[in-house]
Structure formats: structure tokens, C-alpha cells
Design a protein around this motif. Structure first.
Motif, PDB file in Angstrom:
ATOM      1  N   GLN A 127     -27.117 -33.805  46.566  1.00 49.66           N
ATOM      2  CA  GLN A 127     -28.094 -32.768  46.276  1.00 49.66           C
ATOM      3  C   GLN A 127     -27.423 -31.397  46.237  1.00 49.66           C
ATOM      4  O   GLN A 127     -27.831 -30.540  45.468  1.00 49.66           O
ATOM      5  CB  GLN A 127     -29.241 -32.801  47.285  1.00 49.66           C
ATOM      6  N   ASP A 128     -26.384 -31.210  47.050  1.00 47.24           N
ATOM      7  CA  ASP A 128     -25.625 -29.967  46.979  1.00 47.24           C
ATOM      8  C   ASP A 128     -24.947 -29.838  45.618  1.00 47.24           C
ATOM      9  O   ASP A 128     -24.935 -28.763  45.027  1.00 47.24           O
ATOM     10  CB  ASP A 128     -24.568 -29.902  48.083  1.00 47.24           C
ATOM     11  N   ASP A 129     -24.376 -30.952  45.114  1.00 43.56           N
ATOM     12  CA  ASP A 129     -23.747 -30.933  43.798  1.00 43.56           C
ATOM     13  C   ASP A 129     -24.767 -30.609  42.718  1.00 43.56           C
ATOM     14  O   ASP A 129     -24.484 -29.845  41.802  1.00 43.56           O
ATOM     15  CB  ASP A 129     -23.082 -32.278  43.504  1.00 43.56           C
ATOM     16  N   TYR A 130     -25.948 -31.181  42.826  1.00 48.97           N
ATOM     17  CA  TYR A 130     -27.029 -30.879  41.880  1.00 48.97           C
ATOM     18  C   TYR A 130     -27.392 -29.398  41.965  1.00 48.97           C
ATOM     19  O   TYR A 130     -27.563 -28.729  40.953  1.00 48.97           O
ATOM     20  CB  TYR A 130     -28.242 -31.756  42.189  1.00 48.97           C
ATOM     21  N   GLY A 131     -27.472 -28.886  43.170  1.00 48.69           N
ATOM     22  CA  GLY A 131     -27.812 -27.483  43.371  1.00 48.69           C
ATOM     23  C   GLY A 131     -26.749 -26.521  42.852  1.00 48.69           C
ATOM     24  O   GLY A 131     -27.051 -25.378  42.530  1.00 48.69           O
ATOM     25  N   LYS A 132     -25.513 -26.987  42.750  1.00 48.18           N
ATOM     26  CA  LYS A 132     -24.427 -26.148  42.249  1.00 48.18           C
ATOM     27  C   LYS A 132     -24.410 -26.062  40.723  1.00 48.18           C
ATOM     28  O   LYS A 132     -23.726 -25.211  40.160  1.00 48.18           O
ATOM     29  CB  LYS A 132     -23.078 -26.675  42.744  1.00 48.18           C
ATOM     30  N   LEU A 133     -25.137 -26.976  40.061  1.00 49.56           N
ATOM     31  CA  LEU A 133     -25.199 -26.934  38.603  1.00 49.56           C
ATOM     32  C   LEU A 133     -25.963 -25.696  38.152  1.00 49.56           C
ATOM     33  O   LEU A 133     -26.905 -25.261  38.816  1.00 49.56           O
ATOM     34  CB  LEU A 133     -25.932 -28.169  38.058  1.00 49.56           C
ATOM     35  N   ARG A 134     -25.561 -25.142  37.016  1.00 47.02           N
ATOM     36  CA  ARG A 134     -26.348 -24.052  36.433  1.00 47.02           C
ATOM     37  C   ARG A 134     -27.714 -24.593  36.044  1.00 47.02           C
ATOM     38  O   ARG A 134     -27.888 -25.783  35.757  1.00 47.02           O
ATOM     39  CB  ARG A 134     -25.648 -23.491  35.192  1.00 47.02           C
ATOM     40  N   GLU A 135     -28.689 -23.726  36.008  1.00 45.49           N
ATOM     41  CA  GLU A 135     -30.077 -24.107  35.720  1.00 45.49           C
ATOM     42  C   GLU A 135     -30.200 -24.873  34.402  1.00 45.49           C
ATOM     43  O   GLU A 135     -30.951 -25.833  34.315  1.00 45.49           O
ATOM     44  CB  GLU A 135     -30.962 -22.858  35.697  1.00 45.49           C
ATOM     45  N   THR A 136     -29.452 -24.466  33.373  1.00 51.76           N
ATOM     46  CA  THR A 136     -29.554 -25.154  32.080  1.00 51.76           C
ATOM     47  C   THR A 136     -29.106 -26.606  32.187  1.00 51.76           C
ATOM     48  O   THR A 136     -29.664 -27.479  31.531  1.00 51.76           O
ATOM     49  CB  THR A 136     -28.727 -24.443  30.992  1.00 51.76           C
ATOM     50  N   TYR A 137     -28.109 -26.895  33.029  1.00 51.93           N
ATOM     51  CA  TYR A 137     -27.661 -28.276  33.218  1.00 51.93           C
ATOM     52  C   TYR A 137     -28.639 -29.057  34.090  1.00 51.93           C
ATOM     53  O   TYR A 137     -28.882 -30.244  33.867  1.00 51.93           O
ATOM     54  CB  TYR A 137     -26.261 -28.320  33.827  1.00 51.93           C
ATOM     55  N   ARG A 138     -29.205 -28.411  35.106  1.00 53.90           N
ATOM     56  CA  ARG A 138     -30.184 -29.092  35.963  1.00 53.90           C
ATOM     57  C   ARG A 138     -31.396 -29.549  35.155  1.00 53.90           C
ATOM     58  O   ARG A 138     -31.950 -30.622  35.399  1.00 53.90           O
ATOM     59  CB  ARG A 138     -30.635 -28.184  37.100  1.00 53.90           C
ATOM     60  N   LYS A 139     -31.819 -28.740  34.196  1.00 51.30           N
ATOM     61  CA  LYS A 139     -32.971 -29.114  33.361  1.00 51.30           C
ATOM     62  C   LYS A 139     -32.680 -30.388  32.573  1.00 51.30           C
ATOM     63  O   LYS A 139     -33.557 -31.228  32.402  1.00 51.30           O
ATOM     64  CB  LYS A 139     -33.350 -27.969  32.426  1.00 51.30           C
ATOM     65  N   GLY A 140     -31.456 -30.555  32.120  1.00 49.27           N
ATOM     66  CA  GLY A 140     -31.067 -31.775  31.417  1.00 49.27           C
ATOM     67  C   GLY A 140     -31.051 -32.986  32.332  1.00 49.27           C
ATOM     68  O   GLY A 140     -31.474 -34.077  31.947  1.00 49.27           O
ATOM     69  N   VAL A 141     -30.555 -32.811  33.558  1.00 44.52           N
ATOM     70  CA  VAL A 141     -30.562 -33.893  34.539  1.00 44.52           C
ATOM     71  C   VAL A 141     -32.012 -34.302  34.836  1.00 44.52           C
ATOM     72  O   VAL A 141     -32.346 -35.493  34.865  1.00 44.52           O
ATOM     73  CB  VAL A 141     -29.829 -33.495  35.837  1.00 44.52           C
ATOM     74  N   ASP A 142     -32.871 -33.313  35.031  1.00 41.96           N
ATOM     75  CA  ASP A 142     -34.285 -33.592  35.308  1.00 41.96           C
ATOM     76  C   ASP A 142     -34.931 -34.346  34.150  1.00 41.96           C
ATOM     77  O   ASP A 142     -35.723 -35.268  34.360  1.00 41.96           O
ATOM     78  CB  ASP A 142     -35.056 -32.295  35.573  1.00 41.96           C
ATOM     79  N   LEU A 143     -34.579 -33.971  32.923  1.00 47.22           N
ATOM     80  CA  LEU A 143     -35.115 -34.655  31.744  1.00 47.22           C
ATOM     81  C   LEU A 143     -34.675 -36.115  31.719  1.00 47.22           C
ATOM     82  O   LEU A 143     -35.477 -37.014  31.446  1.00 47.22           O
ATOM     83  CB  LEU A 143     -34.651 -33.922  30.484  1.00 47.22           C
ATOM     84  N   ALA A 144     -33.411 -36.375  32.044  1.00 45.17           N
ATOM     85  CA  ALA A 144     -32.895 -37.747  32.074  1.00 45.17           C
ATOM     86  C   ALA A 144     -33.588 -38.571  33.157  1.00 45.17           C
ATOM     87  O   ALA A 144     -33.963 -39.726  32.929  1.00 45.17           O
ATOM     88  CB  ALA A 144     -31.383 -37.747  32.281  1.00 45.17           C
ATOM     89  N   VAL A 145     -33.772 -37.997  34.346  1.00 48.92           N
ATOM     90  CA  VAL A 145     -34.442 -38.710  35.439  1.00 48.92           C
ATOM     91  C   VAL A 145     -35.890 -39.008  35.057  1.00 48.92           C
ATOM     92  O   VAL A 145     -36.404 -40.101  35.312  1.00 48.92           O
ATOM     93  CB  VAL A 145     -34.364 -37.906  36.759  1.00 48.92           C
ATOM     94  N   GLU A 146     -36.532 -38.060  34.407  1.00 50.58           N
ATOM     95  CA  GLU A 146     -37.916 -38.261  33.953  1.00 50.58           C
ATOM     96  C   GLU A 146     -38.003 -39.417  32.959  1.00 50.58           C
ATOM     97  O   GLU A 146     -38.883 -40.274  33.054  1.00 50.58           O
ATOM     98  CB  GLU A 146     -38.408 -36.965  33.306  1.00 50.58           C
TER      99      GLU A 146
END
Length: 162
Positions: A21-40
Motif C-alpha cells: 500500500q505504501d508503494d501504491y501511495g508513492k505512485l503519482r495520481e495519474t498512475y493510481r487512477k490506472g491501477v484503480d481502473l484495472a482493479v475495478e
């Protein structure tokens, strides 16, 4: 003795999960949105039973042609947790080590930080052992084409004959 081993395992699993979760939190917001889209998208599959979390990035890139537009490519792994699909608070969801990683590649266009519906974001996730070279090639080709759909990069590539 058994109780202390169980306690050590629990603490280790919690720390390992919080590192992800720390690694996820270190991602820039634009990359986190892509990860969230994939998980969805992954959660939408009926066969998926477990909650998945971001594990680590393999490759990421973005280009900013201007006017608050960014084209994003992110290749990363998701890993299954012991929690059931749909878990909201994943802070206490340690990773499972008996499931293969999910290899994901996403590419999309953002405008002012939000993912644009056009061109449609590309999300491709597959169990890592099933990923073929042909799939990798298709991913790259699709994501390269996504950047050219707006027409802006082609202007930079054109050469005059005069």
C-alpha cells in the motif's frame, strides 16, 4: 511457542501488505487512477474470488503534448490477498502466496488529471503465466495507437516536401 509463531506470521503479513500500500501511495495520481481502473475491471469478472492489490510497477511512461493532456502507459502486477472480492478497507489484507500474479497493462488519455472516455482507456490483465509474447506485442501496439488517435503527434512527425 505456536502462539508466538502465529503472532510473528501475522505481524509479518501485515507489514508486507502495508508495504504494498505504501508503494501504491508513492505512485503519482495519474498512475493510481490506472491501477484503480484495472482493479475495478478485474472485480467485474464473476470468476474472481479474492481482493487484489497493487504489487509493483514493471514499466511506466507518460507524454504531455500540452493543453493539460497526458497519455499514460503503466505496466504493473496485482496480487491476490486473503480478503474476499469487494473488500473496502484493505489495510488488513495480507497477500496470498499461492496464487499467480496478475500482469496488467493500461493506457489512457487524461485531461486535467481525469481519465478521458475518448479514446477508450485500454486495460489488459492476465495471469502472469498465461501472458504470451503476442499479447505483449498487442498491448504495445494498442497503446502506441492510442497516442496517435488525437492526431497531435502526427503533426510533429510530418516532413515538408517543399
Amino acid at each position: 511457542m505456536a502462539a508466538s509463531l502465529l503472532w510473528l506470521f501475522s505481524v509479518g503479513a501485515l507489514l508486507f501488505s502495508s508495504d504494498a500500500q505504501d508503494d501504491y501511495g508513492k505512485l503519482r495520481e495519474t498512475y493510481r487512477k490506472g491501477v484503480d481502473l484495472a482493479v475495478e475491471k478485474l472485480d467485474a469478472h464473476a470468476g474472481v474470488q479474492h481482493h487484489f492489490l497493487f504489487f509493483r510497477s514493471v514499466a511506466k511512461s507518460d507524454s504531455e503534448p500540452g493543453f493539460d493532456v497526458t497519455y499514460v502507459y503503466h505496466h504493473f502486477y496485482l496480487k491476490a490477498t486473503v480478503c474476499q472480492k469487494g473488500t473496502v478497507d484493505s489495510t488488513s489484507c495480507p497477500f496470498r502466496n499461492d496464487r499467480p500474479l496478475i500482469d496488467c497493462a493500461v493506457c489512457y488519455k487524461t485531461f486535467r488529471g481525469d481519465i478521458e472516455p475518448r479514446p477508450k482507456p485500454y486495460v489488459h490483465c492476465v495471469h502472469k503465466p498465461a501472458l504470451t509474447q503476442e499479447m505483449k506485442t498487442t498491448r504495445v501496439a494498442h497503446c502506441n495507437a492510442l497516442g496517435y488517435s488525437s492526431g497531435s503527434p502526427t503533426l510533429l512527425l510530418s516532413t515538408g516536401t517543399e
